[in-house]
Write an enzyme that holds these catalytic residues in place. Structure first.
Site, short mmCIF file in Angstrom:
data_model
loop_
_atom_site.label_atom_id
_atom_site.label_comp_id
_atom_site.label_asym_id
_atom_site.label_seq_id
_atom_site.Cartn_x
_atom_site.Cartn_y
_atom_site.Cartn_z
N ASN A 10 0.85 -1.19 0.00
CA ASN A 10 0.00 0.00 0.00
C ASN A 10 0.89 1.24 0.00
O ASN A 10 1.48 1.59 1.02
CB ASN A 10 -0.92 -0.02 1.24
N LYS A 12 -0.02 4.26 -0.30
CA LYS A 12 -0.72 5.38 0.33
C LYS A 12 -0.56 6.65 -0.51
O LYS A 12 -0.51 6.58 -1.74
CB LYS A 12 -0.26 5.54 1.78
N HIS A 106 -9.58 0.36 5.20
CA HIS A 106 -8.30 0.61 5.86
C HIS A 106 -8.50 1.49 7.08
O HIS A 106 -9.35 2.39 7.09
CB HIS A 106 -7.33 1.28 4.88
N GLU A 108 -6.99 3.93 8.31
CA GLU A 108 -6.86 5.37 8.13
C GLU A 108 -8.15 5.98 7.61
O GLU A 108 -8.50 7.11 7.97
CB GLU A 108 -5.69 5.67 7.19
N GLU A 176 -5.00 -5.47 10.68
CA GLU A 176 -4.02 -4.41 10.85
C GLU A 176 -4.29 -3.68 12.17
O GLU A 176 -5.15 -2.80 12.22
CB GLU A 176 -4.07 -3.44 9.67
N GLY A 182 2.40 2.52 10.84
CA GLY A 182 3.18 3.73 10.70
C GLY A 182 3.83 4.21 11.98
O GLY A 182 4.37 5.31 12.04
N SER A 222 3.50 -2.10 10.24
CA SER A 222 4.95 -1.92 10.35
C SER A 222 5.74 -3.18 10.00
O SER A 222 6.76 -3.50 10.62
CB SER A 222 5.32 -1.43 11.76
#
Length: 264
Positions: A10, A12, A106, A108, A176, A182, A222
């Protein structure tokens, strides 16, 4: 039961046209194991299925340049047919461009854009109805983990997705943990395996034994070249959804971690 190892990258909201072309060049030149090199025992893993997800504006470029054994995913799509939805990308557009995969749910988008479990489930349903394959994401925050509600959270997220899936061959479930995305933190192999196993049990009890055995559950949070082999060695970790490391040459090492499965 065959569960082909899956590695998603990904990218991003990163990259220029020049940078994207350099990343694709690294991928195209990479020497990766063939299917003959990987897989023994009751859980046969052939060489990894690799899917990279560039920003929308670079999808046609990457698709046109990328080696044919790797594929491309969009990072999101709209919940219904296109129209007066400024800034959105419809599933129909992805189909028109020949993009086979899309990432939905996701963390985010859940946290920053307030996408609810039900909204994610509706998006999954629409994407699948048009023939797209879906990487469907679930995961808990640090506060939820520390309160002991990890499984309640991911089960609720998975339930909203499962309610909209009739053909699971086109779905990869990505666990996730939000606290590991991140941040440089990563779930220990034991922590990842625990949740993956519980997710597989949930599928068994709520969808069916065959779906539970065949559905790929991948880990995202990560993942990098240093920790991928140990994570890949967990029996219920079927691959990765990789963030920052997918922009670097070490992504090839993560792809190669599929060979760990041959030693199970």
């Amino acid at each position: 039961m065959v569960r082909k190892f899956f590695v998603g990258g990904n990218w991003k909201c990163n990259g220029t046209a020049e940078e994207v072309k350099k990343i694709v060049t690294v991928l195209n030149e990479a020497e990766v194991p063939s299917e003959d090199d990987v897989g023994n025992g009751p859980f046969f893993f052939s060489f990894a299925e690799v899917v990279v997800s560039p920003p929308f504006v670079f999808l046609p470029v990457v698709k046109g340049l990328l080696r044919p054994d790797f594929h491309v995913a969009a990072q999101n799509c709209w919940v219904r047919r296109g129209g007066a939805f400024t800034g959105e990308i419809s599933a129909e557009m992805l189909v028109n461009l020949g993009i086979p995969w899309v990432i939905l749910g996701h963390s985010e988008r859940r946290s920053l854009l307030n996408e609810s479990n039900e909204f994610v489930g509706d998006k999954v349903a629409y994407a699948l109805s048009l023939g797209l394959k879906v990487i469907a994401c679930v995961g808990e925050t640090l506060q939820q983990r520390e309160s002991g509600s990890t499984m309640a959270v991911v089960a609720a997220q998975t339930k909203a997705i499962a309610a909209n899936v009739s053909y699971w061959d086109n779905v990869v479930l990505a666990y996730e943990p939000v606290w590991a995305i991140g941040t440089g933190k990563v779930a220990t192999p034991a922590q990842a395996q625990e949740v993956h196993l519980e997710l597989r049990k949930w599928l068994h009890d709520n969808v069916g034994a065959e779906v539970a055995a065949s559905t790929r559950i991948i880990y995202g949070g990560s993942v990098n070249g240093a920790n991928c082999k140990e994570l890949a060695g967990q029996p219920d970790v079927d691959g990765f959804l990789v963030g920052g490391a997918s922009l670097k040459p070490e992504f090839i090492d993560i792809i190669k971690s599929a060979t760990v499965k041959s030693q199970l």
